[in-house]
Motif scaffolding. Structure first.
Motif, mmCIF file in Angstrom:
data_model
loop_
_atom_site.group_PDB
_atom_site.id
_atom_site.type_symbol
_atom_site.label_atom_id
_atom_site.label_comp_id
_atom_site.label_asym_id
_atom_site.label_seq_id
_atom_site.Cartn_x
_atom_site.Cartn_y
_atom_site.Cartn_z
ATOM 1 N N ASN A 76 -35.773 -7.602 42.687
ATOM 2 C CA ASN A 76 -35.475 -9.015 42.467
ATOM 3 C C ASN A 76 -36.537 -9.727 41.635
ATOM 4 O O ASN A 76 -36.474 -10.944 41.466
ATOM 5 C CB ASN A 76 -35.338 -9.733 43.810
ATOM 6 C CG ASN A 76 -34.171 -9.223 44.632
ATOM 7 O OD1 ASN A 76 -33.276 -8.572 44.115
ATOM 8 N ND2 ASN A 76 -34.192 -9.490 45.922
ATOM 9 N N LYS A 77 -37.502 -8.979 41.117
ATOM 10 C CA LYS A 77 -38.592 -9.582 40.350
ATOM 11 C C LYS A 77 -38.124 -10.453 39.193
ATOM 12 O O LYS A 77 -38.820 -11.401 38.824
ATOM 13 C CB LYS A 77 -39.540 -8.486 39.834
ATOM 14 C CG LYS A 77 -40.400 -7.848 40.916
ATOM 15 C CD LYS A 77 -41.308 -8.859 41.612
ATOM 16 C CE LYS A 77 -42.177 -8.174 42.670
ATOM 17 N NZ LYS A 77 -42.994 -9.170 43.405
ATOM 18 N N PRO A 78 -36.954 -10.144 38.575
ATOM 19 C CA PRO A 78 -36.503 -11.061 37.520
ATOM 20 C C PRO A 78 -36.349 -12.508 37.970
ATOM 21 O O PRO A 78 -36.310 -13.417 37.144
ATOM 22 C CB PRO A 78 -35.146 -10.466 37.104
ATOM 23 C CG PRO A 78 -35.273 -9.013 37.392
ATOM 24 C CD PRO A 78 -36.102 -8.943 38.655
ATOM 25 N N LEU A 79 -36.264 -12.736 39.287
ATOM 26 C CA LEU A 79 -36.115 -14.096 39.798
ATOM 27 C C LEU A 79 -37.451 -14.762 40.133
ATOM 28 O O LEU A 79 -37.472 -15.928 40.516
ATOM 29 C CB LEU A 79 -35.235 -14.086 41.051
ATOM 30 C CG LEU A 79 -33.734 -13.921 40.833
ATOM 31 C CD1 LEU A 79 -33.020 -13.776 42.160
ATOM 32 C CD2 LEU A 79 -33.166 -15.094 40.050
ATOM 33 N N GLN A 80 -38.548 -14.031 39.993
ATOM 34 C CA GLN A 80 -39.839 -14.588 40.406
ATOM 35 C C GLN A 80 -40.204 -15.823 39.593
ATOM 36 O O GLN A 80 -40.769 -16.776 40.128
ATOM 37 C CB GLN A 80 -40.940 -13.531 40.265
ATOM 38 C CG GLN A 80 -42.305 -14.034 40.752
ATOM 39 C CD GLN A 80 -43.342 -12.929 40.815
ATOM 40 O OE1 GLN A 80 -43.020 -11.784 41.108
ATOM 41 N NE2 GLN A 80 -44.581 -13.259 40.518
ATOM 42 N N PHE A 81 -39.873 -15.836 38.310
ATOM 43 C CA PHE A 81 -40.206 -16.984 37.472
ATOM 44 C C PHE A 81 -39.523 -18.251 37.963
ATOM 45 O O PHE A 81 -40.009 -19.356 37.749
ATOM 46 C CB PHE A 81 -39.815 -16.713 36.015
ATOM 47 C CG PHE A 81 -38.335 -16.811 35.758
ATOM 48 C CD1 PHE A 81 -37.770 -18.002 35.343
ATOM 49 C CD2 PHE A 81 -37.511 -15.714 35.940
ATOM 50 C CE1 PHE A 81 -36.401 -18.093 35.113
ATOM 51 C CE2 PHE A 81 -36.156 -15.796 35.712
ATOM 52 C CZ PHE A 81 -35.593 -16.992 35.292
ATOM 53 N N LEU A 82 -38.397 -18.090 38.659
ATOM 54 C CA LEU A 82 -37.634 -19.240 39.144
ATOM 55 C C LEU A 82 -38.008 -19.616 40.567
ATOM 56 O O LEU A 82 -38.193 -20.793 40.881
ATOM 57 C CB LEU A 82 -36.138 -18.925 39.069
ATOM 58 C CG LEU A 82 -35.172 -20.014 39.514
ATOM 59 C CD1 LEU A 82 -35.273 -21.225 38.587
ATOM 60 C CD2 LEU A 82 -33.738 -19.480 39.528
ATOM 61 N N LEU A 83 -38.159 -18.615 41.445
ATOM 62 C CA LEU A 83 -38.307 -18.874 42.880
ATOM 63 C C LEU A 83 -39.731 -18.729 43.396
ATOM 64 O O LEU A 83 -40.034 -19.238 44.474
ATOM 65 C CB LEU A 83 -37.392 -17.930 43.660
ATOM 66 C CG LEU A 83 -35.914 -17.945 43.270
ATOM 67 C CD1 LEU A 83 -35.137 -16.937 44.107
ATOM 68 C CD2 LEU A 83 -35.323 -19.339 43.429
ATOM 69 N N GLY A 84 -40.587 -18.003 42.683
ATOM 70 C CA GLY A 84 -41.945 -17.781 43.166
ATOM 71 C C GLY A 84 -42.064 -16.480 43.930
ATOM 72 O O GLY A 84 -41.088 -15.962 44.478
ATOM 73 N N GLU A 85 -43.274 -15.945 43.996
ATOM 74 C CA GLU A 85 -43.494 -14.609 44.562
ATOM 75 C C GLU A 85 -43.332 -14.564 46.080
ATOM 76 O O GLU A 85 -43.206 -13.482 46.658
ATOM 77 C CB GLU A 85 -44.889 -14.109 44.196
ATOM 78 C CG GLU A 85 -46.025 -14.943 44.756
ATOM 79 C CD GLU A 85 -47.397 -14.418 44.336
ATOM 80 O OE1 GLU A 85 -48.403 -14.875 44.926
ATOM 81 O OE2 GLU A 85 -47.441 -13.570 43.441
ATOM 82 N N ASN A 86 -43.331 -15.724 46.769
ATOM 83 C CA ASN A 86 -43.192 -15.747 48.226
ATOM 84 C C ASN A 86 -41.764 -15.952 48.697
ATOM 85 O O ASN A 86 -41.512 -16.052 49.901
ATOM 86 C CB ASN A 86 -44.069 -16.862 48.817
ATOM 87 C CG ASN A 86 -45.530 -16.691 48.489
ATOM 88 O OD1 ASN A 86 -46.167 -15.758 48.953
ATOM 89 N ND2 ASN A 86 -46.065 -17.592 47.667
ATOM 90 N N SER A 87 -40.819 -16.023 47.766
ATOM 91 C CA SER A 87 -39.425 -16.222 48.150
ATOM 92 C C SER A 87 -38.939 -15.053 48.996
ATOM 93 O O SER A 87 -39.255 -13.896 48.729
ATOM 94 C CB SER A 87 -38.550 -16.348 46.901
ATOM 95 O OG SER A 87 -37.179 -16.261 47.243
ATOM 96 N N LEU A 88 -38.144 -15.372 50.010
ATOM 97 C CA LEU A 88 -37.567 -14.348 50.881
ATOM 98 C C LEU A 88 -36.868 -13.260 50.067
ATOM 99 O O LEU A 88 -36.916 -12.078 50.414
ATOM 100 C CB LEU A 88 -36.572 -15.006 51.837
ATOM 101 C CG LEU A 88 -35.854 -14.095 52.830
ATOM 102 C CD1 LEU A 88 -36.826 -13.584 53.884
ATOM 103 C CD2 LEU A 88 -34.694 -14.829 53.491
#
Length: 463
Positions: A76-88
């Protein structure tokens, strides 16, 4: 052992295939399933193939396996820019379990049901601004409702400067990544270049920074208030403690709030737009649903409304025929695993195709037909019907999203008849990582001859 089949794309054609996936994802999926069956691989000759699965037994084996066999957050790393590294969504193992336990309480039982009146009231506030005879853009209107609901439920905000800023910024940010063209940088990291505020990526970064600051300001203010009586989700998360008695950090809270805000309103808005489309496109569906809604009495509570059988079936069929997320993110194997006679090695990415599973003719006869009755005639297993994913990665907001969808749809249809401005069939369009009705879909507002319980309840609450 069975051998995997799947397309082999020469390097010089990979960009073209990716563009086809961006602009026509459902066509690509169906073409591959028709050609290769219900289990096929992309990059089958590489050390990290991506394996698509749409066989219910294979899905069962994946979802019931020990979660420690997979690394799901990394994919799910492609979503890190949007949600942050601590997102569930990006966590694995103990960190994932800890955050999930901290986040679960607000979405179950009495806590969730307490939002019923809030959802109905916000819906009524928005649609009361509509004018008879005028056309409106459906997805935008549903986004307005769902965004207000999530801001009120998460923060307890329904007015004020911070509410207005978050509402404007979240809508604008989603529009940046909303179309197939502007969402291309989600799939091509090389396009993630800050070329100034005029560029899509540059505009995204600046708006995201503003949202981050607003969230940190809200968290700081709420910590200083320390109100243990608040019933919004942020209040509950601020008071939550893990097994060691530790609260979430500001960074963890920010990332989980971002996850709730983005995943909690955009997807529901798209599902509602589809539901409104189908209830007009198929008059027999609309008439049966209205007949059910007209049986309600003025004192019917939202929980009872949400249990209406045909209303529930309409929402379920909406999420079946065009699931907003056509697949969850992959699960990456950490150890060898055999599934349905296939042997998969560590590093293999297993991807459950929700869309292909929902369109299996052996499970759903006439799968392209919108038929809510199928959910009244039988119950489907969580390996046959899974619009919110499954296993230990099941969407944490599933119950809230379904509850909201039913109440908003019932409230709208109790007051207005909505007819498509253009009667031609609507085709799904990509919106970021999801599939949604096109943004230019419009409906015309017509007064219903009978206004039933939901209007009465809303007007009663104002007195």
């Amino acid at each position: 052992m069975k051998l995997l089949d799947g397309p082999t794309t020469p390097r010089y054609l990979r960009i073209l295939r990716t563009l086809q996936w961006i602009f026509h994802p459902l066509d690509v999926l169906e073409e591959r399933a028709q050609r290769y069956g219900d289990t096929f691989a992309l990059g089958k000759n590489t050390s990290t193939p991506l394996v698509y699965v749409s066989n219910p037994e294979a899905i069962r084996q994946i979802l019931t396996a020990d979660p420690d066999r997979f690394e799901s957050g990394r994919a799910n790393k492609p979503l890190q820019f949007l949600l942050g590294e601590n997102s569930l969504i990006l966590l694995d193992g103990r960190k994932h379990q800890r955050q999930r336990r901290l986040l679960m309480p607000p979405f179950h039982g009495e806590r969730m049901r307490a939002y019923g009146k809030l959802i109905c009231d916000i819906t009524e506030q928005v649609i009361s601004q509509w004018k008879i005879g005028e056309a409106f853009y459906v997805r935008s209107a549903m986004q307005e409702i769902s965004l207000r609901v999530i801001l009120s439920a998460v923060f307890g905000l329904d007015k004020g400067q911070r509410f207005d800023q978050l509402r404007q910024l979240l809508s604008s940010l989603l529009d940046v990544i909303g179309s197939p063209l502007t969402s291309s940088f989600l799939f091509f990291p090389s396009l993630q270049k800050d070329l100034g505020s005029w560029s899509p990526w540059g505009r995204f970064l600046r708006q995201k920074q503003q949202i981050n600051q607003l969230l940190y300001d809200e968290i700081q203010q709420r910590r200083e208030q320390a109100d243990p009586c608040g019933d919004d989700i942020l209040s509950l998360l601020l008071s939550a403690r893990d097994e060691a008695g530790q609260p979430m950090t500001d960074e963890e809270l920010r990332d989980e709030l971002l996850t709730l805000l983005f995943a909690g309103h955009e997807t529901t808005a798209s599902a509602l737009a589809w539901a409104l489309y189908w209830t007009d496109y198929l008059p027999e569906v609309r008439d049966r649903l209205l007949s059910e809604l007209d049986t309600l009495s003025p004192d019917t509570d939202p929980t009872t409304i949400a249990r209406l059988p045909y209303l529930s079936a309409v929402c379920q069929e909406t999420l079946r025929i065009y699931p907003i997320a056509i697949n969850p993110f992959p699960r990456t194997l950490k150890a060898p695993m055999e599934i349905m006679g296939y042997q998969f090695e560590p590093g293999t990415n297993l991807l459950i195709s929700i869309y292909l599973t929902h369109h299996r003719e052996d499970i759903y006869p006439e799968p392209k037909r919108f038929k809510p009755e199928r959910f009244l005639e039988r119950q489907f297993s969580p390996y046959e019907y899974l619009p919110f994913g499954g296993g230990n990665r099941l969407c944490i907001g599933m119950a809230f999203a379904q509850y909201e969808m039913k109440l908003v749809l019932a409230t709208i249809l109790s007051r207005y008849n909505l007819t498509l401005a253009d009667s031609r069939p609507i085709k799904p369009a990509r919106r970021g990582f999801t599939i949604a009705p096109p943004g230019n879909m419009r409906m015309v507002i017509n007064q219903r001859q009978r206004q039933n319980t939901l209007v009465s309840l809303s007007e009663k609450s104002k007195s």
